[in-house]
Scaffold this motif. Structure first.
Motif, mmCIF file in Angstrom:
data_model
loop_
_atom_site.group_PDB
_atom_site.id
_atom_site.type_symbol
_atom_site.label_atom_id
_atom_site.label_comp_id
_atom_site.label_asym_id
_atom_site.label_seq_id
_atom_site.Cartn_x
_atom_site.Cartn_y
_atom_site.Cartn_z
ATOM 1 N N ASN A 201 -4.829 -25.818 3.453
ATOM 2 C CA ASN A 201 -5.837 -25.265 4.353
ATOM 3 C C ASN A 201 -5.258 -24.069 5.106
ATOM 4 O O ASN A 201 -4.170 -24.164 5.670
ATOM 5 N N GLU A 202 -5.984 -22.968 5.129
ATOM 6 C CA GLU A 202 -5.496 -21.737 5.744
ATOM 7 C C GLU A 202 -6.147 -21.468 7.094
ATOM 8 O O GLU A 202 -7.274 -21.887 7.359
ATOM 9 N N ALA A 203 -5.431 -20.760 7.939
ATOM 10 C CA ALA A 203 -5.948 -20.328 9.239
ATOM 11 C C ALA A 203 -5.495 -18.903 9.496
ATOM 12 O O ALA A 203 -4.327 -18.567 9.274
ATOM 13 N N GLU A 204 -6.426 -18.065 9.928
ATOM 14 C CA GLU A 204 -6.101 -16.695 10.329
ATOM 15 C C GLU A 204 -5.706 -16.714 11.802
ATOM 16 O O GLU A 204 -6.441 -17.230 12.648
ATOM 17 N N ILE A 205 -4.550 -16.148 12.121
ATOM 18 C CA ILE A 205 -4.021 -16.187 13.483
ATOM 19 C C ILE A 205 -4.114 -14.807 14.123
ATOM 20 O O ILE A 205 -3.775 -13.793 13.511
ATOM 21 N N SER A 206 -4.589 -14.787 15.370
ATOM 22 C CA SER A 206 -4.633 -13.548 16.154
ATOM 23 C C SER A 206 -4.438 -13.897 17.620
ATOM 24 O O SER A 206 -5.331 -14.471 18.258
ATOM 25 N N LEU A 207 -3.251 -13.600 18.144
ATOM 26 C CA LEU A 207 -2.911 -13.834 19.542
ATOM 27 C C LEU A 207 -2.463 -12.508 20.141
ATOM 28 O O LEU A 207 -1.849 -11.696 19.463
ATOM 29 N N THR A 208 -2.769 -12.295 21.409
ATOM 30 C CA THR A 208 -2.406 -11.028 22.025
ATOM 31 C C THR A 208 -1.675 -11.239 23.355
ATOM 32 O O THR A 208 -1.834 -12.280 24.010
ATOM 33 N N PHE A 209 -0.877 -10.255 23.737
ATOM 34 C CA PHE A 209 -0.292 -10.206 25.077
ATOM 35 C C PHE A 209 -0.053 -8.730 25.427
ATOM 36 O O PHE A 209 0.035 -7.874 24.545
ATOM 37 N N VAL A 210 0.005 -8.472 26.736
ATOM 38 C CA VAL A 210 0.158 -7.094 27.226
ATOM 39 C C VAL A 210 1.439 -7.020 28.042
ATOM 40 O O VAL A 210 1.669 -7.849 28.943
ATOM 41 N N THR A 211 2.266 -6.033 27.770
ATOM 42 C CA THR A 211 3.516 -5.879 28.510
ATOM 43 C C THR A 211 3.271 -5.165 29.850
ATOM 44 O O THR A 211 2.302 -4.442 30.010
ATOM 45 N N LYS A 212 4.175 -5.400 30.789
ATOM 46 C CA LYS A 212 4.015 -4.868 32.139
ATOM 47 C C LYS A 212 4.384 -3.383 32.207
ATOM 48 O O LYS A 212 5.006 -2.820 31.297
ATOM 49 N N ALA A 213 4.015 -2.773 33.317
ATOM 50 C CA ALA A 213 4.343 -1.360 33.545
ATOM 51 C C ALA A 213 5.842 -1.212 33.797
ATOM 52 O O ALA A 213 6.510 -2.145 34.269
#
Length: 215
Positions: A201-213
Motif C-alpha cells: 500500500n502506497e502513501a504520498e507524503i507532503s510535509l512542510t516547515f519554514v525556517t526562521k529569519a
C-alpha cells in the motif's frame, strides 16, 4: 651444448611448476562464510497480513534461501519474503545454503492489509514555523509512520531537490544533509515522496516547515 640442454631443462621445469600451480589450489574458489540469521521485520511472534511481506537479514550472504511458505527475493545479506499467506497460525521455516542454516518464524496471519501507511509524527513538525535551519542540518529530519515502510523522501526547496540522503529504518525515514546542503533562512521546505508498507500500500507524503529569519 651441455649448457644449452641444462638451461632448457631448468626452463621446462619452471614452466611445469607454474602449470601445476595454475591447475591446483589457485583455481579453487574460497568457501563462502557461513551465514547466521540476524532479524526479521515484522518480528516473529506478531501479526502478519495475508498480503504482507517479511524482510529478513543475515550477518553474511546466505546464498540460496528457501521458505516453507511465500516467495523469496533479494540479494546480499537481506531477503524479502512475500505472500499471500494463509490466515491462521504460521510457522515459517527458512533455510539457506551458506552454512546450511535454518530458522523458524512464527506469526498469526490476519486479514489482508488494504490501508496505506500514515504519518504519526515528524521532526520538524508538519507546518512548523521559525525553525532553526542550522539545527535541522545538524540533527537531520525524521518522519515516523504507524507501520514499517520502505521508500525515499526528498527535501524540496520549491521545485528543487536539496539532495539530502533518505534512509528507511522500520517505521521511520531519516533525511540527512552533507556539506554544501545547508538550509537557508526564511525559506519554506517540503518533505515529499512516496512510501510503501509491507503489503504494497502506497502513501504520498507532503510535509512542510519554514525556517526562521536570520538573526
Amino acid at each position: 651444448m651441455k649448457l644449452f640442454f641444462r638451461t632448457l631443462a631448468i626452463i621446462m621445469a619452471a614452466l611445469f611448476a607454474v602449470y601445476m600451480v595454475g591447475c591446483g589450489d589457485g583455481d579453487d574458489e574460497p568457501e563462502p562464510e557461513a551465514a547466521a540469521f540476524v532479524s526479521a521485520t515484522p518480528a516473529s511472534g506478531g501479526d502478519l497480513a495475508a498480503n504482507g511481506s517479511i524482510s529478513v537479514s543475515f550477518d553474511n550472504n546466505p546464498g540460496d534461501v528457501t521458505v516453507s511458505a511465500g516467495t523469496v527475493a533479494g540479494s546480499g545479506k537481506s531477503r524479502n519474503i512475500t505472500g499471500p499467506f494463509t490466515p491462521g497460525a504460521l510457522a515459517l521455516n527458512i533455510t539457506w545454503t551458506n552454512g546450511d542454516g535454518s530458522h523458524t518464524l512464527n506469526y498469526t496471519v490476519v486479514a489482508a492489509d488494504e490501508a496505506a501507511p500514515e504519518v504519526t509524527g515528524s521532526n520538524p513538525k508538519d507546518g512548523a514555523e521559525g525553525v532553526d535551519p542550522a539545527k535541522v542540518f545538524e540533527d537531520g529530519i525524521e518522519v515516523t509512520f504507524n507501520e514499517p515502510v520502505t521508500g525515499d523522501l526528498m527535501l524540496m526547496d520549491g521545485d528543487d531537490d536539496v539532495g539530502w540522503t533518505s534512509k528507511a529504518d522500520g517505521n521511520k525515514i531519516m533525511l540527512s544533509g552533507n556539506a554544501g546542503q545547508e538550509l537557508s533562512n526564511e525559506t519554506e521546505y517540503e518533505i515529499a515522496g512516496t512510501v510503501k508498507d509491507g503489503a504494497g500500500n502506497e502513501a504520498e507524503i507532503s510535509l512542510t516547515f519554514v525556517t526562521k529569519a536570520k538573526e
